[in-house]
Design an enzyme around this catalytic site. Sequence first.
Site, PDB file in Angstrom:
ATOM      1  CG  ASP A 147     -19.593   9.681  -0.039  1.00 21.49           C
ATOM      2  OD1 ASP A 147     -19.042  10.510  -0.783  1.00 21.49           O
ATOM      3  OD2 ASP A 147     -20.793   9.379  -0.120  1.00 21.49           O
TER       4      ASP A 147
ATOM      5  CG  ASP B 208     -25.369  18.601  -5.116  1.00 22.60           C
ATOM      6  OD1 ASP B 208     -24.582  17.938  -5.827  1.00 22.60           O
ATOM      7  OD2 ASP B 208     -25.284  18.656  -3.877  1.00 22.60           O
TER       8      ASP B 208
END
Lengths: 193, 250
Positions: B11, B130
């Site tokens: 990230d 997701d």
Amino acid sequence: MIALINYNAGNITSVKNAIERLGFSCVITDNADEIRSASKVIFPGVGEASSAMSYLKAMGLDQVICSLNQPVLGICLGQQLLCQFSEEGNTECLGIFPVQVKKFPPLDIVPHMGWNTLQMNGRSPLLNGIQEDDDVYFVHSYYCEPSNYSLATCDYILPFGAAMQKDNFYATQFHPEKSAGIGERILLNFLEL
Amino acid sequence: MLKKRIIPCLDIKDGRTVKGVNFVDIRDAGDPIELAKRYVHDSADELVFLDITATLEKRKTLAELVRKIAKEINIPFTVGGGINSLEDARIVIDAGADKVSINSSAVKKPQLISEIAQEFGSQCVVVAIDTKLENDTWKVFVNGGKTATSWELLAWATEAERLGAGELLVTSMNNDGTKNGFAVSHLAEVSLAVNIPVIASGGAGTMHHFKEVFENSKVSAALAASIFHFGEIPIPQLKQYLKTQQIPIR
């Protein structure tokens, strides 16, 4: 000088980066004179065969490539375009290798994407130091049929030409620039020919 | 034989890695390039960089970072986060990313999948999904998992493939962060339903979890973040273990 043929096909920067990591310099060019006078020529490529061939013809680069006498390395689509004919867009290719390019039958996931094993078929300076079962990185939906020119094959759905050579023309279906240390070794072998 | 891929996910915020890392021999754990090089050295098969910088003015920073990553590493890498248009995709691909990952923007504007695929090839387009189990159905969520959509997982996965996705990155939100294992049963379903590679994500906590997902589904790759960053599972050790378990691994 090493020339990287620029013909509007992807990933050329990745190849340039890989060459520079090995301590060589290169130019990205579509200039016929610059390509003809280069010590080595790399013909990379990610994209679609028929549009790539049209572009090469429009630029007159098809004839330039076929007339080269110095070592030439085709990568991925570059290897396929050095063959005779591709089922992708039913395309007449450059015809250096008398080999057909076919689409993988949909018996498994297509594209063939990821690390797969090389099986060595012949000796060539291109694959110096490369071991049977070394893994390299592939991304492709069309494959070159195995032939007398296959230096190494790979098996996915069926066996195909993973590295090829005819005279001064070398080619890999995999991406040496994305194949970690093994790929670097192969690129270095080519650059040191 | 085609190998199963192990993919660490980094990230990125404002050009720095955000999650803590625990590599003793890394001087600057916030430096994405140093971390990426470490993973390449550890024989990671591919890398994913997820930019969680929300603001537009930081996009330039991302392109600069991608350019530096491309110069330094010699394995394929994907860049995702905030790619909302063909132009956004072009910026990171031109900078040297091999693939872009799109998530909410693909649900909002499905033709974006086709646009990127036509311009750069399907192999460049990773559709990240997701998904969360709600009332016995795996539903698709967007906006970092905050917003439910009307899509059911298998329907969206097959639609994304039809539109030209080259790969699917499926994160099971119920499992994400739990370290209780991948959501194997629906990963098995989705990897059977499509004929493109599926990357499993969410829930990895032990080496056995990787074995489990590779043995019981057709997924091509497994992705994890913190267990790699914190050094809980060193990648060389994981790959060695999987080889002894007869999983095809580089």
